[in-house]
Design a protein around this motif. Sequence first.
Motif, PDB file in Angstrom:
ATOM      1  N   ARG A  39       0.786  -1.428  -0.238  1.00  0.00           N
ATOM      2  CA  ARG A  39      -0.072   0.085  -0.128  1.00  0.00           C
ATOM      3  C   ARG A  39       0.545   1.162  -0.490  1.00  0.00           C
ATOM      4  NH1 ARG A  39      -5.270  -0.994   4.288  1.00  0.00           N
ATOM      5  NH2 ARG A  39      -3.300  -0.054   5.595  1.00  0.00           N
ATOM      6  N   GLU A  40       2.313   0.853   0.610  1.00  0.00           N
ATOM      7  CA  GLU A  40       2.750   2.607   1.007  1.00  0.00           C
ATOM      8  C   GLU A  40       3.554   2.323  -0.818  1.00  0.00           C
ATOM      9  OE1 GLU A  40       3.547  -0.658   2.816  1.00  0.00           O
ATOM     10  OE2 GLU A  40       2.383   0.682   4.507  1.00  0.00           O
ATOM     11  N   ILE A  57       1.868  -6.669 -13.007  1.00  0.00           N
ATOM     12  CA  ILE A  57       1.038  -7.535 -12.613  1.00  0.00           C
ATOM     13  C   ILE A  57       0.446  -5.802 -12.098  1.00  0.00           C
ATOM     14  CG2 ILE A  57       0.064  -7.768 -10.101  1.00  0.00           C
ATOM     15  CD1 ILE A  57       2.842  -8.994  -9.829  1.00  0.00           C
ATOM     16  N   HIS A  58      -0.889  -6.084 -12.753  1.00  0.00           N
ATOM     17  CA  HIS A  58      -2.452  -5.062 -12.642  1.00  0.00           C
ATOM     18  C   HIS A  58      -3.017  -5.155 -11.185  1.00  0.00           C
ATOM     19  CE1 HIS A  58      -2.722  -4.423 -17.367  1.00  0.00           C
ATOM     20  NE2 HIS A  58      -1.532  -4.946 -17.267  1.00  0.00           N
ATOM     21  N   ILE A  59      -3.039  -4.377 -10.640  1.00  0.00           N
ATOM     22  CA  ILE A  59      -4.263  -3.794  -9.428  1.00  0.00           C
ATOM     23  C   ILE A  59      -4.762  -3.517 -10.677  1.00  0.00           C
ATOM     24  CG2 ILE A  59      -4.579  -2.760  -7.411  1.00  0.00           C
ATOM     25  CD1 ILE A  59      -1.186  -3.882  -6.859  1.00  0.00           C
ATOM     26  N   ILE A  93      -3.690 -10.858 -12.999  1.00  0.00           N
ATOM     27  CA  ILE A  93      -4.348  -9.384 -12.692  1.00  0.00           C
ATOM     28  C   ILE A  93      -5.793  -9.525 -11.192  1.00  0.00           C
ATOM     29  CG2 ILE A  93      -7.111  -8.492 -13.357  1.00  0.00           C
ATOM     30  CD1 ILE A  93      -5.518  -9.808 -15.768  1.00  0.00           C
ATOM     31  N   ILE A  94      -5.530  -8.039  -9.965  1.00  0.00           N
ATOM     32  CA  ILE A  94      -5.578  -8.112  -8.998  1.00  0.00           C
ATOM     33  C   ILE A  94      -7.282  -7.213  -8.949  1.00  0.00           C
ATOM     34  CG2 ILE A  94      -5.813  -7.900  -7.106  1.00  0.00           C
ATOM     35  CD1 ILE A  94      -2.799  -8.581  -6.606  1.00  0.00           C
ATOM     36  N   LEU A  95      -8.137  -7.648  -8.579  1.00  0.00           N
ATOM     37  CA  LEU A  95      -9.175  -6.506  -8.998  1.00  0.00           C
ATOM     38  C   LEU A  95      -9.726  -5.639  -7.498  1.00  0.00           C
ATOM     39  CD1 LEU A  95     -11.508  -5.950 -10.753  1.00  0.00           C
ATOM     40  CD2 LEU A  95     -12.444  -5.966  -8.923  1.00  0.00           C
ATOM     41  N   LEU A 133      -8.492  -3.103   0.147  1.00  0.00           N
ATOM     42  CA  LEU A 133      -6.832  -3.192   0.536  1.00  0.00           C
ATOM     43  C   LEU A 133      -6.308  -4.000   1.198  1.00  0.00           C
ATOM     44  CD1 LEU A 133      -6.396   0.241  -2.295  1.00  0.00           C
ATOM     45  CD2 LEU A 133      -5.287  -2.169  -2.896  1.00  0.00           C
ATOM     46  N   PRO A 134      -6.448  -3.781   1.698  1.00  0.00           N
ATOM     47  CA  PRO A 134      -5.923  -3.957   3.231  1.00  0.00           C
ATOM     48  C   PRO A 134      -6.220  -5.539   3.063  1.00  0.00           C
ATOM     49  CG  PRO A 134      -7.402  -2.621   4.195  1.00  0.00           C
ATOM     50  CD  PRO A 134      -7.366  -2.584   2.495  1.00  0.00           C
ATOM     51  N   GLU A 135      -7.565  -6.502   2.630  1.00  0.00           N
ATOM     52  CA  GLU A 135      -7.574  -8.104   1.999  1.00  0.00           C
ATOM     53  C   GLU A 135      -6.624  -8.454   1.096  1.00  0.00           C
ATOM     54  OE1 GLU A 135     -11.295 -10.925   0.815  1.00  0.00           O
ATOM     55  OE2 GLU A 135     -11.111  -9.051   0.180  1.00  0.00           O
ATOM     56  N   MET A 136      -6.693  -7.914   0.163  1.00  0.00           N
ATOM     57  CA  MET A 136      -5.455  -8.043  -0.977  1.00  0.00           C
ATOM     58  C   MET A 136      -4.035  -8.077  -0.629  1.00  0.00           C
ATOM     59  SD  MET A 136      -3.596  -6.321  -3.066  1.00  0.00           S
ATOM     60  CE  MET A 136      -3.287  -4.977  -3.080  1.00  0.00           C
TER      61      MET A 136
END
Length: 134
Positions: A2-3, A63-65, A96-98, A126-129
């Motif tokens: 996240r940072e 890697i896609h977010i 791919i991360i959605l 986002l925290p779960e990801m």
Amino acid sequence: MREKIAQAKPVLKEESVEIKRFQDNGKDFLHFGFKNKFSEDMSLKATDIWAKFCDDNPSKRFIHIWDCQSMTGFDNSAKKRWMDHLDKYSGQTEKIILVSDNIIIRGAARIMSKMTKHHLNVYKSLPEMVSEEI
């Protein structure tokens, strides 16, 4: 992670989409932050940036977010263009991360995953990801 996302300088910052590129643990990431309704015009701008990264770096896999936390919906024409680019650059897409707390957007992503050769990892936040992906 996240940072890294927060610190990355945007390469595109528009009203409804922001794109950031960063590296983490030797991996190349493209972070797409969507806001409001994703229109055909925004899809055109975003996929042009995506294409440039891939064309300029043909040996890299990204890697896609897809951060859809603030997305309210999308035009079908925007989704079609997005899917076309997903197919075109599939060889340069590692994962791919959605992320979305909207059940409809998560459901559409799961359907999209079944229609392409890419599996999408779908998360509510986002925290779960971050906890699942790291």
